[in-house]
Write an enzyme that holds these catalytic residues in place. Structure first.
Site, PDB file in Angstrom:
ATOM      1  N   ARG A 167      -4.668   6.894   0.518  1.00 39.46           N
ATOM      2  CA  ARG A 167      -5.299   6.451  -0.937  1.00 39.46           C
ATOM      3  C   ARG A 167      -6.249   7.581  -1.319  1.00 39.46           C
ATOM      4  O   ARG A 167      -7.295   6.969  -1.722  1.00 39.46           O
ATOM      5  CB  ARG A 167      -5.991   5.181  -0.607  1.00 39.46           C
ATOM      6  N   SER A 241      -4.732  -4.669  -4.450  1.00 44.35           N
ATOM      7  CA  SER A 241      -5.390  -4.601  -3.277  1.00 44.35           C
ATOM      8  C   SER A 241      -6.718  -4.024  -3.340  1.00 44.35           C
ATOM      9  O   SER A 241      -6.883  -2.822  -4.047  1.00 44.35           O
ATOM     10  CB  SER A 241      -4.742  -3.795  -2.138  1.00 44.35           C
ATOM     11  N   GLU A 337     -10.788   0.090  -2.291  1.00 39.00           N
ATOM     12  CA  GLU A 337      -9.848   1.260  -2.933  1.00 39.00           C
ATOM     13  C   GLU A 337     -10.023   1.315  -4.284  1.00 39.00           C
ATOM     14  O   GLU A 337      -9.847   2.220  -5.027  1.00 39.00           O
ATOM     15  CB  GLU A 337      -8.376   0.588  -2.553  1.00 39.00           C
TER      16      GLU A 337
END
Length: 341
Positions: A167, A241, A337
């Protein structure tokens, strides 16, 4: 080029947060991107570079300028001259990413199936290194084209240049807010090699009595799993998420495993261990709970949702409470995130 002032970003973030920006600019091609950056003044900074807003939490009105590519389907395939099994697909930054995956599956170009139904646009895939079910954007990214904000110059980067990791990319680190992405080229294959060993893909296929799935069957299965676990942003505002899965040293995992022997985990090639943040959040009792109009999804604890009328500050308070509880119970810091602005 589209320009708006005192512009609502409600339709530009999937959390469904009402917030405005001072100035909004949208580019439809490379020339317009260059014109935009060459015309910026001090009052435009700090910039907010926006895609579909599917990985964004706005905590207040944005006092400066938002820049985004026009959303349209714009892809150009090219067969590799040296290897006919390789297809290079050059995609406009504002193309919806899942539309690209669907197109590739229809055309018989493979490598993106496990990334099905991830929200957002092509440009964001190169920034976030989006991933799901054992696959990441870096696995298929070949080249990223952009316009440098400081100079207006056209530049291009290889996947190696972007230093992709879980990520992460240089676009989120030392290159943050320095480039407007214009095109991403993905490297795909005409040879289908399904990746089935992550999550419950095999189980779901077995329930359908499918031993050797086609690319379309794999895509359909991933879509089914995601829809079962994740809320529709049109019904409950969310950004997918919210937290990244923490990666810990082997010794830390061993210590935690003594207390929680059934802790799910994924061992990485470098010896470290990835622990699902959703599992830890669930163990802290947050799954299905709410804090005012902000809540945790009852099927996937990684997902924070707008239960109706939540502000960005409401979502942020819930995020911070969850972080505190996970730290207190497990001694691990979990990081968002989502881009919080």
């Amino acid at each position: 080029m589209k320009e708006r002032f005192d512009y609502s970003l409600l339709s530009h973030n999937t959390f469904g947060i009402e917030a405005k920006c001072r100035r909004y600019l949208e580019y439809a091609n490379v020339t317009e991107a260059q014109l935009i950056v060459r015309g910026l003044s001090d009052s435009d900074f700090p910039l907010l570079l926006l895609g579909a807003g599917s990985n964004l939490l706005l905590t207040a009105d944005y006092p400066a300028t938002v820049i985004t590519p026009e959303n349209r389907f714009d892809v150009t395939p090219q067969i590799d001259a040296e290897d006919a099994s390789v297809v290079m697909l050059r995609c406009w930054a504002g193309t919806t990413f899942d539309d690209v995956v669907a197109y590739c599956v229809r055309m018989g170009w493979h490598g993106a199936e496990n990334l099905s139904l991830i929200p957002g646009e092509v440009g964001a895939s190169a920034v976030q290194n989006i991933g799901a079910y054992g696959a990441e954007a870096k696995d298929i990214i070949y080249k990223v084209e952009a316009v440098e904000i400081a100079t207006g110059a056209r530049v291009a980067f290889t996947a190696e240049d972007c230093a992709y990791s879980y990520r992460q990319s240089r676009f989120k680190q030392d290159w943050r807010d320095k480039y407007l992405i214009t095109y991403v080229t993905y490297r795909l294959s005409t040879q289908f090699v399904p990746h089935l060993d992550y999550g419950n893909i095999r189980q779901c296929l077995a329930e359908q009595r499918i031993d050797q799935p086609t690319a379309q069957q794999l895509r359909d299965t991933v879509i089914h799993i995601r829809r079962e676990k994740l809320p529709d942003p049109e019904v409950e505002g969310n950004a997918g998420s919210f937290f990244m899965n923490p990666i810990v040293e082997c010794g830390t995992y061993d210590r935690l495993c003594q207390q929680w022997p059934n802790m799910p985990h994924y061992r990485l090639a470098d010896g470290r261990v990835k622990i699902p943040a959703g599992w830890m959040i669930d163990q802290c009792g947050w799954k299905g709970r709410s804090l005012g109009p902000a809540g945790v999804h009852d099927k996937q604890a990684l997902v924070l949702v707008n239960l109706g009328g939540a502000s960005g500050q409401d979502i942020l308070r819930l995020c911070q409470r969850i972080q505190h509880d996970v730290k207190e119970k497990f001694g691990i810091d979990i990081q968002p995130e989502v881009n919080i602005r």
